[in-house]
Design a protein around this motif. Structure first.
Motif, short mmCIF file in Angstrom:
data_model
loop_
_atom_site.label_atom_id
_atom_site.label_comp_id
_atom_site.label_asym_id
_atom_site.label_seq_id
_atom_site.Cartn_x
_atom_site.Cartn_y
_atom_site.Cartn_z
N ARG A 199 0.81 -1.18 0.04
CA ARG A 199 0.08 0.01 0.11
C ARG A 199 0.91 1.23 -0.07
N GLU A 245 1.27 4.06 -2.89
CA GLU A 245 1.09 5.42 -2.63
C GLU A 245 2.32 6.67 -3.12
N GLU A 246 3.48 5.84 -2.75
CA GLU A 246 4.71 6.48 -3.20
C GLU A 246 4.68 6.84 -5.19
N ALA A 295 2.28 9.41 -6.03
CA ALA A 295 2.48 10.74 -5.63
C ALA A 295 3.60 11.16 -6.34
#
Length: 129
Positions: free
Chosen positions: A121, A125-126, A129
């Motif tokens: 997860r 997310e990285e 972004a």
């Protein structure tokens, strides 16, 4: 038999396999050292007592004593009730130890699953972004 079979087949990577050694160190999650189980009966004693391979476990010494008592007291085998009681208690304790180890392995695998999901997860997310 149902719930653990379906859990094993639906999530085999995070379900314990009792035929394989543990994936975790024996002391993981414990304070200090864990006492390793030791066989009391030797291989020679078990061979001379003609124990079946399925009976060569941690309670073999109790089974040898029980069988010796039955041979000595036959046909009054009821006189070996104490040896039988000790054997049955040993087998029960062995069963409980094995079930605790299975449950420990299952919980550690579920913990590993949660950590892996969290890591995936965070990686997702990285990338987003």
């Amino acid at each position: 038999m149902g719930h653990w079979v379906s859990r094993y087949y639906t999530d085999p990577n995070y379900s314990p396999d009792h035929t394989q050694p543990s994936k975790f160190e024996p002391g993981f999650g414990f304070q200090g050292e864990r006492k390793e189980r030791e066989m009391i009966a030797t291989e020679e004693e078990m061979s001379s007592a003609k124990l079946h391979p399925r009976d060569r476990d941690y309670c073999a010494h109790k089974l040898i004593a029980f069988n010796a008592c039955k041979r000595k007291e036959w046909p009054l085998a009821y006189k070996c009730a104490h040896e039988k009681h000790e054997l049955m208690n040993c087998q029960y304790e062995d069963y409980m130890i094995r079930m605790r180890e299975y449950e420990r392995e299952r919980r550690l695998l579920q913990r590993q699953k949660r950590l892996d999901e969290k890591e995936r997860r965070l990686a997702a997310e990285e990338l987003a972004a």
